[in-house]
Design a protein around this motif. Structure first.
Motif, PDB file in Angstrom:
ATOM      1  N   LYS A 136     -10.515   6.553   0.108  1.00  0.00           N
ATOM      2  CA  LYS A 136     -10.388   5.032  -0.275  1.00  0.00           C
ATOM      3  C   LYS A 136      -9.904   4.173   1.059  1.00  0.00           C
ATOM      4  O   LYS A 136     -10.310   3.029   1.178  1.00  0.00           O
ATOM      5  CB  LYS A 136      -9.055   4.861  -1.242  1.00  0.00           C
ATOM      6  CG  LYS A 136      -9.745   4.832  -2.681  1.00  0.00           C
ATOM      7  CD  LYS A 136      -8.674   4.080  -3.442  1.00  0.00           C
ATOM      8  CE  LYS A 136      -8.673   4.423  -4.798  1.00  0.00           C
ATOM      9  NZ  LYS A 136      -7.234   3.973  -5.364  1.00  0.00           N
TER      10      LYS A 136
ATOM     11  N   GLU B 160       4.193   9.668   1.530  1.00  0.00           N
ATOM     12  CA  GLU B 160       4.910   9.520   0.170  1.00  0.00           C
ATOM     13  C   GLU B 160       4.728  10.421  -0.875  1.00  0.00           C
ATOM     14  O   GLU B 160       5.226  10.928  -1.537  1.00  0.00           O
ATOM     15  CB  GLU B 160       5.208   7.823  -0.414  1.00  0.00           C
ATOM     16  CG  GLU B 160       6.148   7.100  -0.054  1.00  0.00           C
ATOM     17  CD  GLU B 160       6.010   5.666  -0.572  1.00  0.00           C
ATOM     18  OE1 GLU B 160       5.836   5.706  -1.861  1.00  0.00           O
ATOM     19  OE2 GLU B 160       5.877   4.868   0.328  1.00  0.00           O
ATOM     20  N   LEU B 161       3.204  10.453  -1.050  1.00  0.00           N
ATOM     21  CA  LEU B 161       2.795  11.192  -2.113  1.00  0.00           C
ATOM     22  C   LEU B 161       2.897  12.549  -1.630  1.00  0.00           C
ATOM     23  O   LEU B 161       3.098  13.331  -2.524  1.00  0.00           O
ATOM     24  CB  LEU B 161       1.145  10.913  -1.893  1.00  0.00           C
ATOM     25  CG  LEU B 161       0.165  11.540  -2.946  1.00  0.00           C
ATOM     26  CD1 LEU B 161       0.662  11.480  -4.381  1.00  0.00           C
ATOM     27  CD2 LEU B 161      -1.202  11.601  -2.712  1.00  0.00           C
TER      28      LEU B 161
ATOM     29  N   VAL C 123      -8.525  11.962  -1.815  1.00  0.00           N
ATOM     30  CA  VAL C 123      -9.111  10.773  -2.924  1.00  0.00           C
ATOM     31  C   VAL C 123      -8.386   9.545  -1.922  1.00  0.00           C
ATOM     32  O   VAL C 123      -9.183   8.597  -1.875  1.00  0.00           O
ATOM     33  CB  VAL C 123      -8.298  10.895  -3.948  1.00  0.00           C
ATOM     34  CG1 VAL C 123      -8.837   9.731  -4.728  1.00  0.00           C
ATOM     35  CG2 VAL C 123      -9.051  12.358  -4.677  1.00  0.00           C
ATOM     36  N   MET C 124      -7.213   9.608  -1.576  1.00  0.00           N
ATOM     37  CA  MET C 124      -6.593   8.497  -0.812  1.00  0.00           C
ATOM     38  C   MET C 124      -7.217   8.223   0.593  1.00  0.00           C
ATOM     39  O   MET C 124      -7.496   7.217   0.783  1.00  0.00           O
ATOM     40  CB  MET C 124      -5.111   8.653  -0.597  1.00  0.00           C
ATOM     41  CG  MET C 124      -4.172   8.617  -2.028  1.00  0.00           C
ATOM     42  SD  MET C 124      -2.491   8.558  -1.532  1.00  0.00           S
ATOM     43  CE  MET C 124      -2.070   7.181  -0.761  1.00  0.00           C
TER      44      MET C 124
ATOM     45  N   SER D   9      -4.918  22.345  -2.949  1.00  0.00           N
ATOM     46  CA  SER D   9      -5.111  21.463  -3.902  1.00  0.00           C
ATOM     47  C   SER D   9      -4.338  20.207  -3.610  1.00  0.00           C
ATOM     48  O   SER D   9      -4.906  18.993  -4.027  1.00  0.00           O
ATOM     49  CB  SER D   9      -4.435  21.963  -5.061  1.00  0.00           C
ATOM     50  OG  SER D   9      -5.253  23.033  -5.769  1.00  0.00           O
ATOM     51  N   ILE D  10      -3.354  20.198  -2.874  1.00  0.00           N
ATOM     52  CA  ILE D  10      -2.743  19.101  -2.346  1.00  0.00           C
ATOM     53  C   ILE D  10      -3.735  18.329  -1.299  1.00  0.00           C
ATOM     54  O   ILE D  10      -3.602  17.126  -1.549  1.00  0.00           O
ATOM     55  CB  ILE D  10      -1.145  19.335  -1.698  1.00  0.00           C
ATOM     56  CG1 ILE D  10      -0.322  19.951  -2.823  1.00  0.00           C
ATOM     57  CG2 ILE D  10      -0.875  17.892  -1.101  1.00  0.00           C
ATOM     58  CD1 ILE D  10       0.902  20.320  -2.074  1.00  0.00           C
TER      59      ILE D  10
ATOM     60  N   ALA E  66      -6.777  18.305  -1.460  1.00  0.00           N
ATOM     61  CA  ALA E  66      -7.969  17.722  -2.203  1.00  0.00           C
ATOM     62  C   ALA E  66      -7.448  16.445  -2.722  1.00  0.00           C
ATOM     63  O   ALA E  66      -8.133  15.370  -2.767  1.00  0.00           O
ATOM     64  CB  ALA E  66      -8.451  18.800  -3.134  1.00  0.00           C
ATOM     65  N   ILE E  67      -6.306  16.423  -3.214  1.00  0.00           N
ATOM     66  CA  ILE E  67      -5.720  15.104  -3.786  1.00  0.00           C
ATOM     67  C   ILE E  67      -5.561  14.022  -2.609  1.00  0.00           C
ATOM     68  O   ILE E  67      -5.817  12.875  -3.041  1.00  0.00           O
ATOM     69  CB  ILE E  67      -4.365  15.369  -4.522  1.00  0.00           C
ATOM     70  CG1 ILE E  67      -4.448  16.432  -5.581  1.00  0.00           C
ATOM     71  CG2 ILE E  67      -3.643  14.030  -4.880  1.00  0.00           C
ATOM     72  CD1 ILE E  67      -3.185  16.783  -6.142  1.00  0.00           C
TER      73      ILE E  67
ATOM     74  N   ARG F 190       0.768  -1.312   0.021  1.00  0.00           N
ATOM     75  CA  ARG F 190       0.108   0.096  -0.015  1.00  0.00           C
ATOM     76  C   ARG F 190       0.868   1.208  -0.077  1.00  0.00           C
ATOM     77  O   ARG F 190       1.730   1.350   0.577  1.00  0.00           O
ATOM     78  CB  ARG F 190      -0.914  -0.046   1.185  1.00  0.00           C
ATOM     79  CG  ARG F 190      -2.078   0.830   1.130  1.00  0.00           C
ATOM     80  CD  ARG F 190      -3.034   0.835   2.314  1.00  0.00           C
ATOM     81  NE  ARG F 190      -2.237   1.480   3.347  1.00  0.00           N
ATOM     82  CZ  ARG F 190      -2.659   1.796   4.553  1.00  0.00           C
ATOM     83  NH1 ARG F 190      -3.603   1.291   4.838  1.00  0.00           N
ATOM     84  NH2 ARG F 190      -1.841   2.762   5.279  1.00  0.00           N
ATOM     85  N   THR F 191       0.510   2.274  -0.865  1.00  0.00           N
ATOM     86  CA  THR F 191       1.552   3.430  -0.818  1.00  0.00           C
ATOM     87  C   THR F 191       0.728   4.263   0.261  1.00  0.00           C
ATOM     88  O   THR F 191      -0.299   4.331   0.546  1.00  0.00           O
ATOM     89  CB  THR F 191       1.324   4.134  -2.108  1.00  0.00           C
ATOM     90  OG1 THR F 191      -0.035   4.179  -2.460  1.00  0.00           O
ATOM     91  CG2 THR F 191       1.889   3.318  -3.302  1.00  0.00           C
TER      92      THR F 191
END
Lengths: 84, 248
Positions: free
Chosen positions: A69, A7-8, A65-66, A58-59, A61-62, A2-3
């Motif tokens: 999940k 890291e992102l 998504v993770m 914006s970061i 918001a991204i 799993r990432t």
């Protein structure tokens, strides 16, 4: 494997700043929520936050998504750098 | 051979005047060139730090006085007929395509999203004729990547543009799309604009639409640009800026 959200954030921020070696992401993981603390070189603060916080938001918001999940909540904070 | 593409770069106080100056220099019309915005320029703050806009114009045809070659050259292989179009895919765009695809790929991997990326060129813009790189993200269960009214997609686009721009040392202008979302949205907005325009002309009273990001407002303005009964204007500031439709 799993990432990780850490890291992102590292990946994104390191490709945005002038001093990637000074990018530090600290992850505080709880059961339901994760807190990410980001610190960057002083001169890179503006790049990471952006006008009206547009970049950092914006970061975030991204990241959502993770988080969605993984069924978690995530907070991303930018740490004010003390004199180093 | 006269095949050489004579592309030129022109500067101007803004994109529009740069394009016009370039067209005048080439002595050809807008429909005969590919327009690429190299730098949108910036007005700066109180004239400080203002930057000229830079555009690159690539003539589609060699600007020779001779009219289009008669079908005498039919012997040419079909591949060659496609050649000019491919050449238009200028070096810069190719570079942006490579870097953007690579960065987006890594982003999606780190986000744990299985998807494929297909690069393409957008259809020319109605007004400027400008074509930009579009990266189409395809896969399953990608609704989360779009978000409410495309907010997440726009955030992803903004951040990856910055990352690519930082690497290339110039502004990246590509568009991200997920499963044709942008096109569906454009269609929906066009229909909305037409429906609201009818309402406005019937009631003879202005109507405000929901707040929208700039490119969505532009779709509304463009749709009603030549409408006989209504005209449009954007009102409000920042995130709350919206289109208002007025009866003529």
């Amino acid at each position: 494997m799993r990432t990780s959200m850490k890291e992102l954030v590292e990946f994104i921020v390191k490709s945005l700043v002038d001093y990637p070696e000074e990018v530090v992401v600290n992850e505080v993981e709880g059961t339901a929520a994760t807190i990410l603390e980001l610190s960057v070189a002083d001169s890179d603060m503006g790049r990471v936050i952006g006008r009206n916080g547009r970049v950092i938001n914006s970061i975030r918001a991204i990241l959502q998504v993770m988080a969605a999940k993984q069924g978690k909540r995530v907070t991303l904070e930018v740490l004010e750098t003390e004199n180093r | 051979m006269s095949e050489t593409k004579r592309e030129i770069e022109v500067r101007g106080p803004d994109v529009e005047s740069a394009i016009e100056a370039g067209l005048a220099q080439l002595g050809i019309g807008r429909s005969d060139v590919i327009i690429e915005v190299v730098d949108e320029g910036s007005r700066g703050l109180l004239g400080i730090g203002s930057r000229d806009a830079v555009v690159r114009l690539t003539p589609l045809t060699v600007p020779a006085p001779a009219p289009k070659p008669a079908p005498a050259a039919v012997a040419a292989v079909p591949a060659e007929q496609v050649a000019p179009k491919t050449a238009v895919f200028s070096e810069q765009l190719t570079e942006e395509e490579q870097v953007a695809t690579e960065i987006l790929q890594s982003m999606l991997e780190k986000m744990d999203i299985q998807a494929t990326i297909t690069p393409r060129l957008s259809p020319p813009d109605d007004l400027t004729g400008r074509q930009v790189l579009v990266l189409d993200i395809q896969g399953e269960n990608l609704a989360g990547l779009i978000g409410v009214r495309g907010e997440t997609l726009n955030a992803l686009q903004y951040v990856t543009r910055l990352m690519v721009g930082h690497r290339l040392h110039r502004r990246a202008t590509f568009i991200l799309d997920v499963q044709g979302y942008r096109q569906r949205r454009e269609k929906a907005l066009t229909r909305l604009a037409e429906r609201m325009a009818r309402k406005v002309s019937k009631r003879k009273r202005p109507i405000s639409l929901e707040p929208m990001p700039p490119h969505e407002r532009r779709i509304i303005h463009m749709t009603l640009r030549n409408d006989k009964y209504v005209y449009t204007q954007s009102v409000g500031e920042g995130k709350r800026r919206k289109v208002r439709i007025y009866p003529k």
